[in-house]
Enzyme design. Structure first.
Site, PDB file in Angstrom:
ATOM      1  N   THR A  35      57.715  45.844  24.415  1.00 28.01           N
ATOM      2  CA  THR A  35      59.017  45.504  24.669  1.00 28.01           C
ATOM      3  C   THR A  35      59.918  46.153  23.685  1.00 28.01           C
ATOM      4  O   THR A  35      59.515  45.826  22.388  1.00 28.01           O
ATOM      5  CB  THR A  35      59.599  43.997  24.689  1.00 28.01           C
ATOM      6  OG1 THR A  35      60.728  43.911  24.826  1.00 28.01           O
ATOM      7  CG2 THR A  35      58.935  42.806  23.425  1.00 28.01           C
TER       8      THR A  35
ATOM      9  N   GLU B  47      58.114  38.619  26.997  1.00 24.41           N
ATOM     10  CA  GLU B  47      57.416  37.634  26.091  1.00 24.41           C
ATOM     11  C   GLU B  47      57.049  36.421  26.954  1.00 24.41           C
ATOM     12  O   GLU B  47      56.396  35.389  26.553  1.00 24.41           O
ATOM     13  CB  GLU B  47      58.250  36.890  24.772  1.00 24.41           C
ATOM     14  CG  GLU B  47      58.266  38.327  23.846  1.00 24.41           C
ATOM     15  CD  GLU B  47      59.587  39.003  24.110  1.00 24.41           C
ATOM     16  OE1 GLU B  47      60.086  39.171  25.136  1.00 24.41           O
ATOM     17  OE2 GLU B  47      60.027  39.677  23.125  1.00 24.41           O
TER      18      GLU B  47
ATOM     19  N   LYS C 165      83.164  38.053  19.858  1.00 27.02           N
ATOM     20  CA  LYS C 165      83.648  37.104  19.021  1.00 27.02           C
ATOM     21  C   LYS C 165      84.880  37.453  19.083  1.00 27.02           C
ATOM     22  O   LYS C 165      85.349  38.427  18.096  1.00 27.02           O
ATOM     23  CB  LYS C 165      82.803  36.886  17.875  1.00 27.02           C
ATOM     24  CG  LYS C 165      82.697  35.293  17.433  1.00 27.02           C
ATOM     25  CD  LYS C 165      81.819  35.051  16.421  1.00 27.02           C
ATOM     26  CE  LYS C 165      81.690  33.438  16.432  1.00 27.02           C
ATOM     27  NZ  LYS C 165      80.990  33.232  15.234  1.00 27.02           N
TER      28      LYS C 165
ATOM     29  N   TRP D 244      83.618  32.597  21.229  1.00 31.21           N
ATOM     30  CA  TRP D 244      82.830  33.674  22.039  1.00 31.21           C
ATOM     31  C   TRP D 244      83.157  33.793  23.403  1.00 31.21           C
ATOM     32  O   TRP D 244      83.732  32.943  24.285  1.00 31.21           O
ATOM     33  CB  TRP D 244      81.328  32.941  22.206  1.00 31.21           C
ATOM     34  CG  TRP D 244      80.600  32.853  20.581  1.00 31.21           C
ATOM     35  CD1 TRP D 244      81.194  33.481  19.634  1.00 31.21           C
ATOM     36  CD2 TRP D 244      79.323  32.598  20.676  1.00 31.21           C
ATOM     37  NE1 TRP D 244      80.071  33.331  18.691  1.00 31.21           N
ATOM     38  CE2 TRP D 244      79.018  32.697  19.299  1.00 31.21           C
ATOM     39  CE3 TRP D 244      78.213  31.971  21.404  1.00 31.21           C
ATOM     40  CZ2 TRP D 244      77.634  32.679  18.766  1.00 31.21           C
ATOM     41  CZ3 TRP D 244      77.106  31.718  20.816  1.00 31.21           C
ATOM     42  CH2 TRP D 244      76.978  31.883  19.615  1.00 31.21           C
TER      43      TRP D 244
END
Ligand code: AMP
Length: 542
Positions: A185, A331, A441, A446
């Site tokens: 990955t 994963e 941000k 956020w």
């Protein structure tokens, strides 16, 4: 006290044995890189997997050796999936879209002994061969009469190679924790990292993904993975389809070609198709352009990147196809969540239902998840609080291949940090807000780039959208919208920006917009925010 039950190891070999007994005549259809549409069956694929295992032995491949593939989705690649892993070696699937330095790095890092590749990758292999110190044999996935000319040493023809011994292979009885496959990955920084799957995790993932509330596969289904077999094992479908007895349709190199996908769906009776949003945009555009239909298709499973509601609506309203949003990562083998409305939710008002459907879904049995704040403290599952998403489960990696133990992705309590920022609601529906590194941000608060992108693509002048943070003296960062327009459309920029009004807080609305010819993508087809951020690094808007 130990229970009194058999503890037969969970191995991929058992999948092969099972499907050979029960589904040997079930079809495996592929678009090959060299010979057009090819028809086979599980019986034939697994018989040829025996031949592959014999051939590997002749090439000197031993148990645990890594065997690489650079190949699209087709029957030969499926034969290698079983021939390599069931003989005790490790199948290392490689993304051919990686830069050549990255390819050389991962082949050397994995210490691959043999590389099997589609004919179209011969120039790439010739260019790299000097740098591949561990590779002693190269095999072109083609037949003798299509074998390309090359001066490469130790180059073999696949059909020739596997035809030399057609006797049954004495499959070893492997321990279930034996490594089966390896997939790298690539993060945006540092070298790619290898995730080493084992037989047990692969079988459990395949078993789990067949369940009715997950992919819900059965022998009545015809499944088309439009996700590459080099990227997280095509979401496990090469293993789950033979377990379920589903016919499998492998689109070869024509992944994002609307015409190929439509004809495969109609000609082969595909009922479920899986892929990233980009491939569905190509299919939907082709259907719009030609007026053709996809009548057999019942469901699509869309993941890899956030699936905008506009794609789900177009599928459902124009073609009668239901879309499930899914989420996962390399994963996680990859399935982490699939969106299936729970009983009662189908009665929700359309806008409320869409709000739930835009979420990435709920975990299958076998995966657990939670969100934490910056101090690692658990956050509530109220659909509002958002924080770092952590997971654990039977098919989640507990380290990276060849990295020292301390660099593992787990915390002390065994949770893996996904790098995603998310909400989880009271029903357990996961909502991915952003990648940690892509969050914008502004004034200390956020902003979700994913939510803004989903809203942007609902505008008729927007074919693809990306939102990145641009540095701003007053607010730290402000969102900037980058769009690609559908062909022949002159975009009304003011109307695109105005379309956010009332759908998100005013301070979330991008201050500026750029129209570009194309948005850069990573080798796995995701929008490359890192490249976009570089492209717009010095831009000053307003
Ligand atoms: P990869 O390991 O290359 O498959 O990438 C995994 C990452 O893709 C995840 O950590 C997410 O950031 C992203 N991803 C996968 N599925 C989705 C989805 N449905 N919505 C948003 N992001 C997704």
């Amino acid at each position: 006290m130990r229970g009194g039950m058999m503890s037969t190891p969970l191995t991929i070999t058992e999948i092969m044995r099972f499907a050979t007994r029960l589904y040997r005549d079930t079809e495996v259809i592929s678009v090959t890189a060299d010979e057009g549409v090819h028809r086979s069956t599980y019986g034939t694929v697994f018989k040829r997997a025996n031949q592959v295992a014999h051939a590997l032995g002749r090439l000197g491949v031993e148990s645990s050796d890594r065997v690489a593939t650079l190949a699209w989705n087709d029957h030969r690649h499926l034969e290698l999936y079983y021939g390599v892993s069931c003989s005790g070696a490790v199948l290392h699937t490689i993304n051919p879209r990686l830069f050549s330095e990255q390819l050389a790095y991962i082949i050397n890092h994995a210490d691959d002994r043999v590389v099997f590749f589609d004919p179209m990758f011969l120039p790439l292999i010739e260019e790299l061969s000097d740098k591949l110190s561990s590779v002693s044999h190269f095999v072109v996935l083609t037949s003798k009469n299509k074998m390309p000319e090359s001066s490469l040493l130790n180059l073999h023809c696949y059909e020739d190679l596997i035809s030399q011994d057609c006797s049954p292979y004495p499959w070893p009885e492997l321990e279930e924790t034996t490594a089966s496959a390896l997939c790298y990955t690539s993060g945006t920084t540092g070298n790619p990292k290898g995730v080493l799957y084992d037989h047990r995790s692969t079988v459990l993932h395949a078993y789990g993904s067949c369940m009715a509330n997950v992919l819900g596969l059965s022998h009545d289904d015809v499944v088309m993975p439009v996700v590459p077999m080099f990227h997280v094992n095509a979401w496990g479908t090469p293993y789950s389809c033979p377990i379920a007895g589903s016919k499998i349709v492998l689109p070869g190199p024509k992944m994002a070609d609307g015409e190929t996908l439509q004809s495969l769906i109609e000609n082969e009776g595909v009922t479920i198709a899986l892929g990233v949003p980009t491939v569905w945009l190509a299919l939907l555009a082709y259907l719009k352009e030609t007026g053709k239909s996809i009548d057999t298709l019942n469901r699509t499973v869309v993941g890899g990147s956030a699936c905008p509601i506009s794609i789900m609506e177009e599928f459902e309203k124009l073609h009668g196809v239901y879309t499930h949003h899914g989420w996962g990562m390399t994963e996680m083998s990859p399935l982490g969540a699939v969106n299936r409305l729970i009983p009662g939710m189908e009665k929700l008002e359309e806008s409320d239902r869409n709000e739930v459907r835009a979420k990435q879904g709920r975990t299958p049995f076998g995966v657990d998840m939670k969100i934490v704040d910056s101090d690692g403290k658990d956050l509530p599952n109220d659909g509002v609080a958002f924080g770092d998403l952590k997971v654990r489960g039977w098919w989640v990696a507990d380290g990276y291949y060849g990295e020292d133990d301390n660099s593992g992705p787990q915390d002390e309590a065994g949770w893996f940090s996904t790098g995603d920022v998310a909400t989880i609601d009271e029903y357990g529906f996961l909502g991915i807000t952003d990648r940690t590194k892509d969050v914008i941000k502004s004034g200390g608060e956020w902003i979700s780039s994913i939510e803004l992108e989903n809203l942007a693509v609902a505008h008729p002048h927007v074919a693809e959208a990306a939102v990145i943070g641009i540095s701003d003296k007053k607010w730290g960062e402000r969102p900037h919208l980058v769009v690609v327009c559908p062909e022949g459309i002159t975009p009304d920029e003011a109307s695109i920006l105005a379309s956010f009004k009332g759908k998100v807080a005013d301070w979330w609305i991008p201050d500026s917009l750029s129209v570009v010819d194309s948005i850069p993508h990573t080798a796995t087809g995701k929008i490359s925010k890192a490249i976009l951020r570089k492209q717009f690094a010095s831009a000053v808007f307003k």
